[in-house]
Design an enzyme around this catalytic site. Structure first.
Site, short mmCIF file in Angstrom:
data_model
loop_
_atom_site.label_atom_id
_atom_site.label_comp_id
_atom_site.label_asym_id
_atom_site.label_seq_id
_atom_site.Cartn_x
_atom_site.Cartn_y
_atom_site.Cartn_z
N LYS A 101 49.62 -81.25 20.80
CA LYS A 101 49.86 -80.78 19.43
C LYS A 101 51.26 -80.21 19.35
O LYS A 101 51.82 -79.76 20.36
CB LYS A 101 48.86 -79.68 19.06
CG LYS A 101 48.68 -79.53 17.57
CD LYS A 101 47.76 -80.59 17.02
CE LYS A 101 47.58 -80.49 15.52
NZ LYS A 101 46.50 -81.37 15.06
N SER A 357 44.86 -93.57 13.70
CA SER A 357 46.15 -93.51 14.40
C SER A 357 46.12 -94.42 15.63
O SER A 357 47.10 -95.08 15.97
CB SER A 357 46.45 -92.08 14.86
OG SER A 357 47.06 -91.35 13.84
P1 NAD Z 1 47.88 -80.44 4.17
O1 NAD Z 1 49.12 -79.65 4.39
O2 NAD Z 1 48.00 -81.83 3.67
O3 NAD Z 1 46.88 -79.67 3.20
C1 NAD Z 1 46.36 -78.41 3.41
C2 NAD Z 1 46.04 -77.82 2.03
O4 NAD Z 1 45.35 -76.59 2.17
C3 NAD Z 1 47.31 -77.53 1.22
O5 NAD Z 1 47.21 -78.11 -0.05
C4 NAD Z 1 47.34 -75.99 1.16
O6 NAD Z 1 47.92 -75.50 -0.04
C5 NAD Z 1 45.86 -75.67 1.22
N1 NAD Z 1 45.59 -74.31 1.66
C6 NAD Z 1 46.27 -73.55 2.54
N2 NAD Z 1 45.67 -72.35 2.69
C7 NAD Z 1 44.60 -72.36 1.87
C8 NAD Z 1 43.59 -71.42 1.57
N3 NAD Z 1 43.56 -70.21 2.16
N4 NAD Z 1 42.63 -71.76 0.66
C9 NAD Z 1 42.64 -72.96 0.07
N5 NAD Z 1 43.57 -73.91 0.32
C10 NAD Z 1 44.54 -73.61 1.21
O7 NAD Z 1 47.12 -80.38 5.58
P2 NAD Z 1 46.02 -81.39 6.09
O8 NAD Z 1 46.70 -82.47 6.84
O9 NAD Z 1 45.08 -81.71 4.98
O10 NAD Z 1 45.30 -80.47 7.19
C11 NAD Z 1 44.30 -79.53 6.83
C12 NAD Z 1 43.49 -79.18 8.07
O11 NAD Z 1 42.91 -80.37 8.60
C13 NAD Z 1 44.26 -78.56 9.21
O12 NAD Z 1 43.45 -77.67 9.92
C14 NAD Z 1 44.58 -79.76 10.11
O13 NAD Z 1 44.83 -79.40 11.44
C15 NAD Z 1 43.30 -80.54 9.96
N6 NAD Z 1 43.39 -81.96 10.27
C16 NAD Z 1 44.29 -82.76 9.66
C17 NAD Z 1 44.32 -84.12 9.95
C18 NAD Z 1 45.25 -85.10 9.25
O14 NAD Z 1 45.11 -86.32 9.48
N7 NAD Z 1 46.16 -84.66 8.42
C19 NAD Z 1 43.44 -84.66 10.92
C20 NAD Z 1 42.52 -83.81 11.52
C21 NAD Z 1 42.50 -82.47 11.19
#
Ligand code: NAD
Length: 465
Positions: A101, A357
Site C-alpha cells: 500500500k 486490477s
Molecule cells: P474516494 O476518495 O473515491 O471516496 C471516498 C468518499 O468518502 C469521498 O467522497 C469522501 O468525501 C467520503 N468521505 C470521507 N469521509 C467521510 C465521512 N466521514 N462520512 C461520509 N463520507 C466520507 O475513495 P474510495 O476509492 O471510494 O475508497 C473508499 C474506501 O474504500 C477506502 O477505505 C479505500 O481504502 C477502500 N477501497 C477502495 C478501493 C478502490 O478500488 N478504490 C478498493 C478497495 C477498498
C-alpha cells in the site's frame, strides 16, 4: 489501538484456529519493509516538503499489489495496516499477488491539477528509484483520493524512465482505458460489493437467523461515502432491487425511508456542492449519525474507524458489508457480533477492485483486449448451435437468450470473472465457518482462510537464505 494493531488483533483471533508455528505466524503478520519518503515539490513560488509512504507487507508472492491513498490523515501505521489487508485480500480471492500500500499525506483538494501531477510524478520517481514499483515488483492502483488520472501519470513516469521494459504499462492498474486500462475497473469494487451482497442474502438459513427474507429486493440499504466504492455500490444495489434509504458524505447525510435515487442524489451534489437538502429527504448532521438509522444492510465505504465502541450498540443494520478498509474496530465488532450482526469483512467484501486490477495486469502483459481474438469465432459457433437446436426442435430460441450468448465483450468477460471470483471466495469462507462453527464469524473464517493459504506458500518455498 492503532490501525495496524487492529488488523493484528483480527489476525491473532484467527491464528488460534490454525496450527502454524509462532515464527511462521509472526512472519505473515509483520510487514516486510517500508519506504518512508520526504521529498520537495515546488508549489506556487515555494518548496513544500511532501511526506509519503510505500509499504510492502508480504512478498510471499510477487508482484505486490495495493492502492495509493491521498489524504491528510495518511500515516505510516495506516499504510502498514492497509498493506497487510491487501495480502489477506489477495489470498482470499486467489490472486498471485503479495500485499502492499502507498500513501501521500496531502489533501488533494488543496492543490491544482498541475501541482497534483508534480507530486504524483515525484512520488512515482521515488518508488522507481528505490525499487518499490514495477510490473514484476509492486503494482499500485487507485485508492482513497486517487483515480485513473493519477495512475496515468504514474504509468507515464515509469514508461519514460524504463523505455526498455516492454511490460511497462503493467506497472500500475486502474489506468484510463486508452492507456491500457480495462473496462469495468473503475466500478469494480462497487460491483464486487453487489456480488457479495447477493451471495449473503441468497442463503435462506442465514437470512432466517437474521430475521430477513432471501434476496436483495426491497432490502433497506445505507451507504456511507459516495466516492468510487460507495457511489457504484449504491447504484448497483439499487439496480438489483434494494431500496437505498440513506447516503452519507463528509458534509452531512440524507435519509428517506421511501428510497433515494442514487443517480439523482449524485447529480444534486454535483449541482449544489452538497448532498444535503435533496428533495423530501431528511438532513442528518453530523453525517456519521446516519450509521445508526434503521436499515437491513449498511455499507461503510469511506474510511477506517467509523464504527467504534461509541456507536456500535446503536447500529441497527442486520448486515454490514465493509466497502472501506477497516471501518469497524475490533472492540466494536465484539458488540456487533453479540447482537448477531452479520459482517462481511473488508478482506473479502471490497476485493472486487484488486480482482479486476489483476485482469488489467494480465491484459497489459498479453497486449490484447479480452475477447478480441475469439469474439467473432465464439459468435459464429453460438449462432451455428442455435441454428441446429432450432432445426432439431422446430422451435425458435428467444432473441434475448441469443443476445446473452453472443456477448463476449471485454466488459462482460471482466464482470463474469469478477462475479465468479466473489461468489467462490464467499462460498469458501462460508463453508470454512460452517465446518468450524467455533470460529463464530465471517471475518475470523476469512483470516483463517488467508493465513492458511499464505502459510502453505511459505512452507512450500522455504525461506530464502
Ligand atoms: P474516494 O476518495 O473515491 O471516496 C471516498 C468518499 O468518502 C469521498 O467522497 C469522501 O468525501 C467520503 N468521505 C470521507 N469521509 C467521510 C465521512 N466521514 N462520512 C461520509 N463520507 C466520507 O475513495 P474510495 O476509492 O471510494 O475508497 C473508499 C474506501 O474504500 C477506502 O477505505 C479505500 O481504502 C477502500 N477501497 C477502495 C478501493 C478502490 O478500488 N478504490 C478498493 C478497495 C477498498
Amino acid at each position: 489501538m492503532n490501525f495496524f494493531d487492529e488488523v493484528g488483533s483480527f489476525f491473532d483471533k484467527a491464528a488460534q484456529f490454525t496450527t502454524h508455528s509462532s515464527g511462521l505466524l509472526a512472519t505473515i503478520k509483520e510487514c516486510d519493509s517500508s519506504l518512508l519518503l520526504n521529498f520537495p515539490v515546488k508549489i506556487g513560488d515555494a518548496y513544500e516538503l511532501i511526506e509519503a509512504y510505500r509499504v510492502h507487507h508480504s512478498a510471499y508472492k510477487s508482484p505486490l499489489k495495493g492502492g495509493i491513498r491521498y489524504s491528510e490523515c495518511v500515516t505510516h501505521d495506516e499504510v502498514k495496516a492497509l498493506a497487510a489487508l491487501m495480502s489477506y485480500k489477495c489470498a482470499i480471492v486467489d490472486l498471485p499477488f503479495g500485499g502492499a500500500k502507498g500513501g501521500i499525506k496531502i489533501d488533494p483538494k488543496k492543490y491544482t491539477i498541475e501541482e497534483l501531477e508534480r507530486i504524483t510524478r515525484r512520488y512515482a520517481f521515488e518508488l522507481i528509484k528505490h525499487n518499490y514499483m514495477g510490473p514484476t515488483i509492486d503494482v499500485p492502483a487507485p485508492d482513497y483520493g486517487t483515480s485513473s488520472r493519477e495512475m496515468a501519470w504514474i504509468a507515464d513516469t515509469y514508461c519514460q524512465l524504463n523505455p526498455k521494459d516492454s511490460n511497462g504499462l503493467g506497472c500500475v492498474t486502474g489506468k484510463p482505458i486508452a492507456m491500457g486500462g480495462i473496462v469495468g475497473r473503475t466500478e469494480a469494487t462497487g460491483r464486487g460489493i453487489l456480488y457479495a451482497a447477493e451471495e449473503v442474502v441468497a442463503c435462506s438459513a442465514d437470512m432466517k437467523a437474521l430475521g430477513l427474507t432471501v434476496g436483495l429486493e426491497g432490502k433497506k440499504v445505507i451507504v456511507q461515502g459516495l466516492g468510487n466504492v460507495g457511489s457504484h455500490a449504491a447504484r448497483f444495489l439499487q439496480e438489483a432491487g434494494a431500496l437505498i434509504v440513506g447516503l452519507a458524505e463528509y458534509e452531512g447525510a440524507i435519509y428517506d425511508s421511501n428510497g433515494l435515487d442514487v443517480l439523482d442524489v449524485l447529480e444534486h451534489r454535483k449541482q449544489t456542492g452538497s448532498i444535503l437538502n435533496f428533495k423530501k429527504s431528511k438532513n442528518i448532521l453530523p453525517s456519521n449519525l446516519l450509521l445508526e438509522y434503521p436499515c437491513d444492510i449498511l455499507v461503510p465505504a469511506a474510511l477506517e474507524n467509523q464504527i467504534t465502541v461509541h456507536n456500535a450498540s446503536k447500529i441497527m443494520a442486520k448486515i454490514i458489508i465493509e466497502g472501506a478498509n477497516g471501518p469497524i474496530t475490533p472492540d466494536a465488532e465484539k458488540i456487533l457480533l453479540a447482537k448477531n450482526t452479520c459482517i462481511l469483512p473488508d478482506i473479502y467484501a471490497n476485493a472486487g477492485g484488486v480482482t479486476v486490477s489483476y485482469f488489467e495486469w494480465l491484459k497489459n502483459r498479453a497486449y490484447v483486449d479480452f475477447g478480441r481474438v475469439s469474439k467473432r469465432l465464439d459468435s459464429s459457433n453460438v449462432l451455428a448451435m442455435v441454428h441446429v437446436i432450432e432445426q432439431l426442435t422446430g422451435k425458435k430460441v428467444p432473441q434475448e437468450h441469443q443476445n446473452l450468448l453472443l456477448e463476449t465483450s471485454e466488459y462482460n468477460l471482466v464482470n463474469s470473472g469478477l462475479k465468479d471470483t466473489m461468489v467462490n471466495a464467499y462460498r469458501n469462507i462460508r463453508e470454512l465457518l460452517r465446518q468450524h462453527p467455533e470460529m463464530q464469524d465471517l471475518r475470523t473464517a476469512a483470516f483463517v482462510y488467508a493465513i492458511n493459504k499464505i502459510a502453505s506458500q511459505y512452507e512450500l518455498r522455504g525461506v530464502f537464505p
